[in-house]
Enzyme design. Structure first.
Site, PDB file in Angstrom:
ATOM      1  N   THR A  71      14.414  26.717  28.987  1.00 26.64           N
ATOM      2  CA  THR A  71      15.375  27.449  28.165  1.00 26.64           C
ATOM      3  C   THR A  71      15.940  28.621  28.951  1.00 26.64           C
ATOM      4  O   THR A  71      15.319  29.117  29.896  1.00 26.64           O
ATOM      5  CB  THR A  71      14.721  28.029  26.901  1.00 26.64           C
ATOM      6  OG1 THR A  71      13.717  28.992  27.293  1.00 26.64           O
ATOM      7  CG2 THR A  71      14.122  26.960  26.038  1.00 26.64           C
ATOM      8  N   ASP A  72      17.117  29.077  28.534  1.00 22.11           N
ATOM      9  CA  ASP A  72      17.549  30.410  28.926  1.00 22.11           C
ATOM     10  C   ASP A  72      16.631  31.382  28.186  1.00 22.11           C
ATOM     11  O   ASP A  72      15.957  31.019  27.218  1.00 22.11           O
ATOM     12  CB  ASP A  72      19.014  30.627  28.557  1.00 22.11           C
ATOM     13  CG  ASP A  72      19.674  31.695  29.414  1.00 22.11           C
ATOM     14  OD1 ASP A  72      18.955  32.531  29.999  1.00 22.11           O
ATOM     15  OD2 ASP A  72      20.906  31.703  29.503  1.00 22.11           O
TER      16      ASP A  72
END
Length: 804
Positions: free
Chosen positions: A317-318
């Site tokens: 994920t970011d």
């Protein structure tokens, strides 16, 4: 009256105490939720000495040892399977999220302060901590460490948009190799970059990190960067997958995009990158796509990325991206970064309740283990914290010069028979190396244009320099550069300069040439705005007008240097100066690189990777893009609910953005609509000229083979970018007028020298995405192969017939 005052003071005191208590509770919540929670895991995990094949992983006290186990007799897959078979369910779940954001904040015990994320260790099995670091223009680690006098500088390489302007995949590969070497020597295992999002609109705050409005240029340049970095045994995290084209409310925004636009524009660059480089990791973006958060989209992360494209790496994920931790793992998002205690508990509960299967957990764990096994840490590589920064600076200088784009030249460049140069404008002396946020770098120095010209042997006009120093002293506080999160929400932009007629008269008398520098900066966390950003300010417009008039009356020339990270308006003022050089942001050697171009040491060969419009609203996406530049709200980002608002409460271009322009992004739109532009996609001048001849096109074995002859017909050695487009006359479906299919950059050709270039385009690359059949379809008939120097300067063309 006295009693009332006493009561008020008492109430204020109670309020202050409540606020302090609330702040302490809030800090405890943030610290326990987002920051350091690895201590909990360590305290409840009993470590014993473990020995396999004579290699000891832990000492008697459970401390991680440096002689990490590596068995070269087994394949990576075998080693991954072996490690997975020995892991408990708790250890697998623990591996699925990072250790919090402590390191990025400079807190805690970490081998690489400033690294923004980790893959957590599993000491019982000898699996080390894996360090992840920004970013796309060079490593962003903490320059200072407690108890040490030295500074850990990193090289500030040119921004992504400049690198794509080189159109030189070999050179970008060299930059990537240098970046990977630096990461390796500083103990970083994965670089969080490059950025491969499309320039959908000029005001996206992070366009400087990205490559182009075109997916083919994006894919080719991105793959070259990745292959360079990963040649050093360092991973990359290609970001932000996908359609993260605005910073405004990026954590909540729902990008509403057609399937065709997704496939042909926004996914295409990533697809090319996967096919050409197979990166270790891909970073999922914050935003939703058609109602689903990308990290929770099985369609994107499994069906398309893994099943269709055969991507073999892991997806992370970011930072703080997504909503439902279990849904992310189930969808194919393997690693949650930077990791929170809330996510950890959610994964444990989902596993216990059976809503997250152990099969899904094993799949994600296996992908993470593969990266760990590939890492230099598992090869017991002894990093020494001493990369060759001098060698990397030379690569930076060369690559920056090659990506600078000469937009205009009326017999002034290269500068000859001139010694005294008047530098005008703040940024001439205060040059911008790169953007803010995760694209920033802690470099040892930045060469200004002033320093670069002095290094090239020119004299800087004293009167002009004195005026700058006086302006800076008068506005001293405005010249203090913001740091950290403040730089993300408040990009450095000191006040512009104005010149009186008397000042300009004095300058013109003693100067041979005038150079005006226009500067702009932006970065993560906020989008740009039109007024005084895309558009020049009134002060800047007046400066250009007054300076050009004063020098012209004296029979002298003026050059404008654009030290910018993204597109700015040029149509209203470009007729006034004699030359315009788009220098972009060239990293720490930027001033030297500009001087190399201005002096003629380097012949400019950069080409635009995007269109420069006449007006901002000429972009098809302008009505569907946030234009107010609202900065990121970090508290909202970390604490706000991600539940979808009722439809009547949603705000256009914040809660949702309609990609109504479909596939008509950049030159595809401008050329189809036959709109006038200031400078077209692919445009760029040289100090020499090139002739195109002998175009030959053949179809062999489902591949279009193209050859063309390029001759340097000028007087100076130089490089040429050759662009190959295709079009479909009489198409039965709606298609762009032309589309870039491939390109190359010649070697440095001497005057009179020729080269024959060969290209190959698979016939299937001419397909379009059918929303009727949900697959790629190839339209039969006549196609036009076009070879040129920009989307609007086609030199040669030839038709071929595709028979299905």
């Amino acid at each position: 009256m006295k009693k009332a005052v006493r009561v008020s003071l008492k109430a204020i005191g109670i309020l202050i105490l409540l606020l302090i208590l609330l702040a302490l509770v809030g800090w405890w919540y943030v610290n326990s939720t987002f920051l350091n929670f690895e201590k909990d895991y360590a305290e409840k995990t009993v470590f014993n000495e473990l020995t396999i094949d004579g290699h000891t992983f832990l000492d008697r006290n459970g401390n991680e040892k440096l002689d990490i186990y590596e068995d070269n007799r087994k394949s990576t897959d075998e080693r991954v399977a072996d490690a997975l078979s020995q892991m408990t369910l708790e250890e697998k779940i623990h591996l699925l999220k990072g250790s919090g954001i402590n390191s990025a904040l400079g807190r805690g015990d970490t081998a690489v302060p400033g690294a923004v994320g980790t893959i957590v260790p599993t000491p019982r099995l000898g699996l080390p901590t894996i360090y992840l670091s920004d970013g796309p223009a060079g490593l962003r680690i903490a320059p200072k460490r407690e108890g040490e006098e030295r500074t850990y500088y990193c090289t500030a390489f040119p921004i992504g948009t400049l690198l794509s302007s080189t159109w030189n995949t070999d050179l970008v590969n060299q930059v990537g190799t240098a970046m990977g070497t630096e990461a390796k020597e500083y103990g970083i295992d994965v670089i969080l970059g490059p950025g491969a999002n499309i320039h959908r609109h000029p005001l996206c705050g992070r366009n400087f990190e990205y490559y182009s409005e075109d997916p083919v240029l994006t894919g080719f340049i991105g793959a070259a960067m990745i292959n360079g970095i990963e040649s050093q045994g360092i991973g990359t995290a290609v970001k932000h997958f996908v359609a993260n084209n605005q910073e405004t409310d990026r954590n909540f925004n729902n990008a509403i995009v057609s399937d065709r636009a997704m496939r042909e524009i926004y996914l295409k660059g990533f697809e090319i990158i996967v096919n050409k480089s197979q990166p270790w990791t891909i970073m999922s973006s914050y935003n939703k796509i058609n109602g689903t958060y990308v990290p929770e989209s099985k369609d994107l992360l499994t069906d398309i990325l893994r099943d269709n494209w055969k991507f073999e790496g892991l997806v992370m994920t970011d930072w703080f991206g997504g909503d439902d931790a279990a849904a992310m793992i189930a969808a194919g998002n393997d690693l949650l970064e930077p990791g929170t205690k809330k996510q950890w508990k959610a994964l444990e509960e989902a596993a216990e309740e059976g809503t997250l299967s152990e099969t899904a957990i094993n799949t994600a764990t296996r992908r993470i283990l593969k990266l760990v096994m590939q890492s230099k840490k598992m090869q017991n590589y002894k990093y020494v914290n001493n990369p060759d920064l001098d060698a990397h600076a030379k690569i930076t200088r060369q690559s920056a010069a090659e990506g600078m784009v000469l937009l205009k030249n009326e017999q002034v460049l290269p500068i000859a028979n001139a010694e005294n140069i008047a530098l005008l404008g703040v940024t001439s002396y205060d040059f911008i190396a790169g953007g803010t946020g995760s694209g920033d770098v802690n470099e040892a120095y930045t060469i200004s244009l002033e320093q670069g010209l002095e290094n090239a042997g020119y004299t800087i006009n004293k009167k002009a320099k004195d005026l700058f120093e006086s302006h800076k002293a008068t506005n001293e506080e405005a010249f203090v550069k913001p740091e950290g999160l403040d730089a993300m929400t408040n990009p450095y932009f000191p006040p512009r300069m104005a010149y009186s007629k008397e000042d300009l008269a004095d300058i013109v008398k003693s100067a041979d040439v005038g150079i005006i520098t226009i500067g702009r900066n932006s970065g993560e966390g906020g989008d740009r705005v039109e007024k005084d950003d895309f558009l020049l300010s009134d002060t800047e417009q007046k400066m250009i007008s007054d300076v050009c008039s004063a020098f012209r009356e004296a029979g002298k020339k003026v050059v404008v240097v654009m030290n910018v990270g993204g597109v700015i308006e040029t149509a209203s003022w470009k007729a006034q100066p004699n030359a315009i050089l788009l220098a972009w942001q060239g990293g720490q050697e930027g001033g030297n690189s500009v001087a190399d171009i201005l002096s003629g040491k380097v012949n400019p060969s950069g080409k635009l990777p995007m269109t420069f419009p006449v007006n901002l609203n000429d972009h098809a996406s302008n009505a569907n893009f946030p234009l107010d530049g609202e900065p990121i709200d970090f508290i909202k980002m970390l604490t706000a609910s991600k539940e979808e608002k009722p439809e009547d409460e949603q705000i256009k271009n914040k809660d949702y953005t309609n990609y109504e322009e479909g596939i008509y992004v950049g030159y595809r739109h401008f050329d189809k609509a036959e709109l006038k532009v200031s400078y077209p996609f692919g445009y760029g001048l040289s100090y020499t000229n090139f002739n195109y001849s002998d175009l030959n096109v053949q179809i062999e074995n489902d591949t279009i083979s193209i050859s063309v002859n390029i001759t340097n017909s000028g007087d100076l050695a130089g490089k040429e970018v050759v662009q190959v487009y295709t079009s479909k006359p009489n198409a039965t479906i709606d298609r762009p007028v032309k589309e870039l299919r491939t390109f190359t950059k010649t070697k440095n050709l001497n005057a009179g020298e020729s080269i024959n270039l060969n290209f190959q385009i698979p016939v299937l690359e001419l397909s379009y995405w059918s929303e009727t059949t949900s697959k790629w379809e190839l339209e039969k008939g006549i196609y036009r192969i076009q070879v040129g120097t920009s989307s609007r300067a086609i030199k040669l063309s030839e038709d071929v017939e595709i028979i299905i």
